[in-house]
Design a protein around this motif. Structure first.
Motif, PDB file in Angstrom:
ATOM      1  N   LYS A   1      19.953  47.564  55.663  1.00 33.38           N
ATOM      2  CA  LYS A   1      21.117  48.446  55.713  1.00 33.38           C
ATOM      3  C   LYS A   1      21.625  48.508  57.149  1.00 33.38           C
ATOM      4  O   LYS A   1      20.838  48.651  58.087  1.00 33.38           O
ATOM      5  CB  LYS A   1      20.771  49.851  55.222  1.00 33.38           C
ATOM      6  CG  LYS A   1      20.598  49.963  53.717  1.00 33.38           C
ATOM      7  CD  LYS A   1      20.435  51.410  53.300  1.00 33.38           C
ATOM      8  CE  LYS A   1      20.336  51.537  51.787  1.00 33.38           C
ATOM      9  NZ  LYS A   1      20.214  52.960  51.361  1.00 33.38           N
ATOM     10  N   ILE A   2      22.946  48.399  57.293  1.00 26.64           N
ATOM     11  CA  ILE A   2      23.559  48.398  58.622  1.00 26.64           C
ATOM     12  C   ILE A   2      24.630  49.489  58.678  1.00 26.64           C
ATOM     13  O   ILE A   2      25.508  49.543  57.814  1.00 26.64           O
ATOM     14  CB  ILE A   2      24.202  47.036  58.941  1.00 26.64           C
ATOM     15  CG1 ILE A   2      23.144  45.929  58.899  1.00 26.64           C
ATOM     16  CG2 ILE A   2      24.895  47.067  60.292  1.00 26.64           C
ATOM     17  CD1 ILE A   2      23.719  44.536  59.036  1.00 26.64           C
ATOM     18  N   THR A   3      24.547  50.347  59.689  1.00 25.01           N
ATOM     19  CA  THR A   3      25.579  51.359  59.903  1.00 25.01           C
ATOM     20  C   THR A   3      26.681  50.754  60.760  1.00 25.01           C
ATOM     21  O   THR A   3      26.417  50.164  61.808  1.00 25.01           O
ATOM     22  CB  THR A   3      24.998  52.598  60.608  1.00 25.01           C
ATOM     23  OG1 THR A   3      23.942  53.135  59.809  1.00 25.01           O
ATOM     24  CG2 THR A   3      26.071  53.665  60.789  1.00 25.01           C
ATOM     25  N   ALA A   4      27.920  50.896  60.304  1.00 24.22           N
ATOM     26  CA  ALA A   4      29.033  50.241  60.999  1.00 24.22           C
ATOM     27  C   ALA A   4      30.320  51.045  60.832  1.00 24.22           C
ATOM     28  O   ALA A   4      30.374  52.014  60.066  1.00 24.22           O
ATOM     29  CB  ALA A   4      29.225  48.828  60.456  1.00 24.22           C
TER      30      ALA A   4
ATOM     31  N   LEU B   1      32.097  46.716  62.945  1.00 26.72           N
ATOM     32  CA  LEU B   1      31.329  46.785  64.189  1.00 26.72           C
ATOM     33  C   LEU B   1      30.072  47.599  63.935  1.00 26.72           C
ATOM     34  O   LEU B   1      30.148  48.749  63.485  1.00 26.72           O
ATOM     35  CB  LEU B   1      32.155  47.443  65.299  1.00 26.72           C
ATOM     36  CG  LEU B   1      31.420  47.708  66.621  1.00 26.72           C
ATOM     37  CD1 LEU B   1      31.054  46.395  67.304  1.00 26.72           C
ATOM     38  CD2 LEU B   1      32.268  48.576  67.545  1.00 26.72           C
ATOM     39  N   GLU B   2      28.921  46.999  64.221  1.00 30.00           N
ATOM     40  CA  GLU B   2      27.665  47.710  64.013  1.00 30.00           C
ATOM     41  C   GLU B   2      27.533  48.861  65.009  1.00 30.00           C
ATOM     42  O   GLU B   2      27.828  48.713  66.198  1.00 30.00           O
ATOM     43  CB  GLU B   2      26.480  46.753  64.157  1.00 30.00           C
ATOM     44  CG  GLU B   2      25.143  47.407  63.845  1.00 30.00           C
ATOM     45  CD  GLU B   2      23.978  46.424  63.838  1.00 30.00           C
ATOM     46  OE1 GLU B   2      22.821  46.881  63.766  1.00 30.00           O
ATOM     47  OE2 GLU B   2      24.231  45.195  63.895  1.00 30.00           O
ATOM     48  N   VAL B   3      27.092  50.002  64.511  1.00 27.13           N
ATOM     49  CA  VAL B   3      26.884  51.179  65.359  1.00 27.13           C
ATOM     50  C   VAL B   3      25.440  51.162  65.841  1.00 27.13           C
ATOM     51  O   VAL B   3      24.504  51.205  65.034  1.00 27.13           O
ATOM     52  CB  VAL B   3      27.176  52.476  64.584  1.00 27.13           C
ATOM     53  CG1 VAL B   3      26.860  53.694  65.455  1.00 27.13           C
ATOM     54  CG2 VAL B   3      28.626  52.509  64.128  1.00 27.13           C
ATOM     55  N   LEU B   4      25.270  51.100  67.158  1.00 28.52           N
ATOM     56  CA  LEU B   4      23.933  51.032  67.744  1.00 28.52           C
ATOM     57  C   LEU B   4      23.516  52.396  68.287  1.00 28.52           C
ATOM     58  O   LEU B   4      24.355  53.153  68.797  1.00 28.52           O
ATOM     59  CB  LEU B   4      23.912  49.998  68.873  1.00 28.52           C
ATOM     60  CG  LEU B   4      24.305  48.567  68.470  1.00 28.52           C
ATOM     61  CD1 LEU B   4      24.324  47.666  69.699  1.00 28.52           C
ATOM     62  CD2 LEU B   4      23.347  48.022  67.420  1.00 28.52           C
ATOM     63  N   PRO B   5      22.241  52.738  68.192  1.00 29.98           N
ATOM     64  CA  PRO B   5      21.760  54.031  68.703  1.00 29.98           C
ATOM     65  C   PRO B   5      22.065  54.193  70.190  1.00 29.98           C
ATOM     66  O   PRO B   5      21.830  53.287  70.989  1.00 29.98           O
ATOM     67  CB  PRO B   5      20.246  53.955  68.457  1.00 29.98           C
ATOM     68  CG  PRO B   5      20.083  52.952  67.361  1.00 29.98           C
ATOM     69  CD  PRO B   5      21.165  51.938  67.575  1.00 29.98           C
ATOM     70  N   GLY B   6      22.618  55.348  70.555  1.00 31.50           N
ATOM     71  CA  GLY B   6      22.889  55.646  71.955  1.00 31.50           C
ATOM     72  C   GLY B   6      24.126  54.987  72.528  1.00 31.50           C
ATOM     73  O   GLY B   6      24.407  55.126  73.717  1.00 31.50           O
ATOM     74  N   LYS B   7      24.889  54.277  71.690  1.00 32.56           N
ATOM     75  CA  LYS B   7      26.086  53.595  72.182  1.00 32.56           C
ATOM     76  C   LYS B   7      27.337  54.221  71.560  1.00 32.56           C
ATOM     77  O   LYS B   7      27.458  54.303  70.339  1.00 32.56           O
ATOM     78  CB  LYS B   7      26.032  52.103  71.838  1.00 32.56           C
ATOM     79  CG  LYS B   7      27.148  51.295  72.486  1.00 32.56           C
ATOM     80  CD  LYS B   7      26.951  49.808  72.256  1.00 32.56           C
ATOM     81  CE  LYS B   7      28.053  48.998  72.933  1.00 32.56           C
ATOM     82  NZ  LYS B   7      27.867  47.537  72.737  1.00 32.56           N
ATOM     83  N   PRO B   8      28.306  54.673  72.393  1.00 36.66           N
ATOM     84  CA  PRO B   8      29.517  55.299  71.848  1.00 36.66           C
ATOM     85  C   PRO B   8      30.413  54.285  71.147  1.00 36.66           C
ATOM     86  O   PRO B   8      30.345  53.086  71.413  1.00 36.66           O
ATOM     87  CB  PRO B   8      30.206  55.878  73.089  1.00 36.66           C
ATOM     88  CG  PRO B   8      29.718  55.034  74.222  1.00 36.66           C
ATOM     89  CD  PRO B   8      28.321  54.647  73.871  1.00 36.66           C
ATOM     90  N   VAL B   9      31.258  54.793  70.261  1.00 38.79           N
ATOM     91  CA  VAL B   9      32.203  53.946  69.538  1.00 38.79           C
ATOM     92  C   VAL B   9      33.619  54.475  69.766  1.00 38.79           C
ATOM     93  O   VAL B   9      33.818  55.623  70.156  1.00 38.79           O
ATOM     94  CB  VAL B   9      31.898  53.916  68.022  1.00 38.79           C
ATOM     95  CG1 VAL B   9      30.532  53.312  67.764  1.00 38.79           C
ATOM     96  CG2 VAL B   9      31.992  55.319  67.423  1.00 38.79           C
ATOM     97  N   VAL B  10      34.588  53.624  69.513  1.00 34.47           N
ATOM     98  CA  VAL B  10      36.001  54.002  69.608  1.00 34.47           C
ATOM     99  C   VAL B  10      36.592  53.988  68.204  1.00 34.47           C
ATOM    100  O   VAL B  10      36.473  52.995  67.487  1.00 34.47           O
ATOM    101  CB  VAL B  10      36.778  53.034  70.522  1.00 34.47           C
ATOM    102  CG1 VAL B  10      38.267  53.371  70.507  1.00 34.47           C
ATOM    103  CG2 VAL B  10      36.235  53.095  71.943  1.00 34.47           C
TER     104      VAL B  10
END
Length: 218
Positions: free
Chosen positions: A68-71, A91-100
Motif C-alpha cells: 500500500k502506498i500513500t500518495a 506523488l508518493e507521500v514520504l514520512p516527514g516530507k511536506p507536500v504541495v
C-alpha cells in the motif's frame, strides 16, 4: 484530510500500445513516483471518477495487493474531446516530507457589503499550500461577515498553523463589488445633488449681480 482507497494492479508492460489496450478494458494507466522507485499500475476508470470528479480532495491509499502506498494526485491527462481520464501521475507521500496541494475555498457568512447593495465574489476557488499531509485541511472556510463594499480579502490576509500559503500575497480570494443596479441608482442621485448645487450657485450669483447693479445706479 480524508483518505480515498484506490484498488490497483501493478503492471510491468509499458508503452502506448499497452495503454490503449488498458483503456479499452475500462482501465487507466497510472504511475506513482517520489519514493524509492517509480511504480507503474492500472486502476478502474469508474473508481477514478469518484476521486477526480468531486470538489473534495483526498490523500490516496493505493492498494497494490501486497503493498500500500500513500500518495497525492500531481497530474491528470484528459482526452481533449470526451474528457475521459487517460493517465494520472501520483506523488508518493514520504514520512516527514511536506507536500504541495491545492485546497478548495468556501466562503461563510453574510457580508456587510452585500447588505449595503454589493455582490460577493469568490475570486480564488483553490489555494496552493505546502505542509505535512496530516496538517492539511480538506477545505479552507473563510468568514466574510465583516467584508465591506469595495473591499477584498487577499492571500496575504490569511494565515494557518503549520501551513505555508504559496500563492502571491496580492492574489484576491474574495471581494464585494457594487452591482450594476446599485451603480445606476447612485448615479442619478449624484447628478441630482450636483444639479441642486449648481442651481444654488446660479441663484447666489444672480443675487450678487443684482446688488452690484443697484450699487452702480446710486
Amino acid at each position: 484530510m480524508k483518505t480515498y482507497e484506490l484498488q490497483a494492479v501493478a503492471r510491468n508492460e509499458k508503452g502506448k500500445t499497452v495503454a490503449k489496450k488498458l483503456r479499452r478494458q475500462g482501465m487507466v494507466p497510472c504511475i506513482v513516483y517520489g519514493g524509492k522507485e517509480t511504480i507503474h499500475f492500472a486502476t478502474g476508470e469508474k473508481e477514478l471518477q469518484k476521486l477526480i470528479f468531486t470538489p473534495e480532495i483526498y490523500k490516496v491509499e493505493i492498494n497494490l495487493g501486497k503493498e500500500k502506498i500513500t500518495a497525492i494526485i500531481k497530474d491528470i491527462q484528459f482526452h481533449p474531446v470526451s474528457d475521459r481520464i487517460l493517465h494520472i501521475d501520483f506523488l508518493e507521500v514520504l514520512p516527514g516530507k511536506p507536500v504541495v496541494m491545492e485546497i478548495p475555498v468556501k466562503l461563510e457568512g453574510f457580508a456587510v457589503g452585500v447588505r449595503d447593495g454589493g455582490k460577493l465574489h469568490l475570486n480564488s476557488r483553490k489555494l496552493k499550500v505546502q505542509g505535512m499531509i496530516d496538517d492539511l485541511q480538506d477545505i479552507f472556510v473563510i468568514n466574510v461577515e465583516n467584508l465591506a463594499l469595495g473591499k477584498t480579502i487577499f492571500v496575504g490576509d490569511l494565515s494557518y498553523d503549520k501551513i505555508t500559503l504559496i500563492d502571491p500575497p496580492q492574489r484576491a480570494v474574495a471581494s464585494v463589488k457594487m452591482t450594476r443596479v446599485a451603480k445606476e441608482e447612485e448615479k442619478p442621485a449624484e447628478e441630482g445633488a450636483e444639479g441642486a448645487a449648481a442651481e444654488g450657485d446660479a441663484k447666489a450669483e444672480a443675487k450678487t449681480d443684482a446688488k452690484d447693479a443697484k450699487a452702480d445706479k446710486k
